[in-house]
Design a protein around this motif. Sequence first.
Motif: not given
Lengths: 278, 287
Positions: A171-172, B182, B185, B192, B213, B215, B218, B257
Amino acid sequence: MRLTLEDIGYTYGEGTSFAVRALDGVTLSLDRGELVLVLGATGSGKSTLLRIAAGLMPPTEGRVAIDGNALDASRVGGRVGLVFQNPQTQLFAETVEADVEFGPRNLGMSEEEARGTVREALEAVDLDPDEFGPRSPFALSGGEAHRVAIAGVLAMRPEVLLFDEPTAGLDAWGRDAVTGIVASLRAHAGVVVVTHDAEGFLGMADHIVMLADGRPVFTGSREELLADPSCFEQAGLRVPDVLRTQILAEERGIRLGGYTLEVVEAADRMARGRGAGR
Amino acid sequence: MHDPPRAFAVGEDGPQHMIEFSDVTYVYPSAERDVAALDGVSFSLAPGEHVAVLGANGSGKSTLVRLANGLIRPTSGLVTIDGDDTRDVGAMWDVRSRVGVVFQNADNQIVATTVEEDVAFGPENLGVPVGEIRRRVDDSLAAVGLTGLESREPHQLSGGQKQRLAIAGVLALEPAYLVLDEPTSMLDLQGRADVLAAVEHQRRAGRGILHVTHHLADAAAADRVIGLEAGRIVFEGPPGVVLADEDGLESLGVALPPVGRLAAELRSRGVAVPYEAMSAESVAAAL
């Protein structure tokens, strides 16, 4: 320490009807303290390159050497450490300590020396040896297990560290942690990172090799790559989002005066360019 | 045999068509202490709705996935699928055929030696007639963009193609809901994007999508986002609102991100970039 790969070629099943050319004419060199980033899509040959650099298999053509001496599996002896993708699946011992100790003990290190290197290795991956050492590797979070696996390789004190997709599946926060650890390991060794995820490592790369179908489509510095990002497309890779946003902005007539990987700098240039355009 | 899927139009007293979690708590039997992996979780997912569950490793996401199709049953509280209680053993097969789960690692879900046999495996096991299996295999492969690869061996596929094959295998069971743990991932960016496009196609076809998720990109594509932290729901709302709460996201352990950070920097310089802009295209469009 200097690792060199000269004009490496590799063909799977050479001489058979199902021969597949996986690598062709790849050259790179790595000094202690440097990070070389190998970028490529799935099937580009980057994992093959990593195995060859680790001495796990000899190239069909070309030469791999450390400090000028040819590298082969029988003489690697812990000088080159390879961290596989999803390394946490390789943990096996009853405690974290025992797991990390396994490599150095196999290399013939004394118990005392191995114990010292285990502590150093766990500290290098940001895990407190007293807290994590006695734990079961199977009671760790995914990110912690990942770091223990990296420590297991570090404990052998390799001069070259090779990482295959080190952030896949994290994960991040796990990604940020591992990216930071990889960066800090340059203090101990030369580092090669093989990945399709340019975003995490591009900012710290000294040299970049981009592969497409086993051939290098780009070899050079970060600055050279930023000057002409079109090779991402040639390699079948998506341009990292921050860079891509800048390319799209220029297409919209916003003059930026060059691309950057720094988020704050990119925002400054876009805001300025946008103001100038109106 | 099982009842055919019910029509969506039901009377007021009839079962609700949705996945519904009511005050669900789950404690793993092997837990050393009585630590709940999920703690008092309530939410629902309707057909045609796309809900993203956002949380870091260890937040309880995977437990939620297992509860959603009855692989595990709540320690307390209730999980119902179109009104059927997942604790009801008699309804188990029906529940599992209505809630299709796609896990993180497609390799673990692929069983056959060719693409089409793999997709046919599920319906064959349910005794679906041969002609109907053919139709479902063709439809499912078309839905995920793998038409033409029927006779390929699964190991010859790329990571993204394998994940889409795993989705096709689940679609062939014609579930009303897709639960994705996920699914992207392990994939590169293109893989993706392809998987997410296949998922969106299913939502438009009327399936309910529960996408677990970490992300944020997402989550930006969902109708509603649920934030999960240490087994509890800490926020719920449309992506534009949830993604604007940077402190909330940070406490959740999901970082913006790089393109999200770029958007935030641009906003602080007076550029009106929407909070759900989580791609280069959408950020550049706001300039």
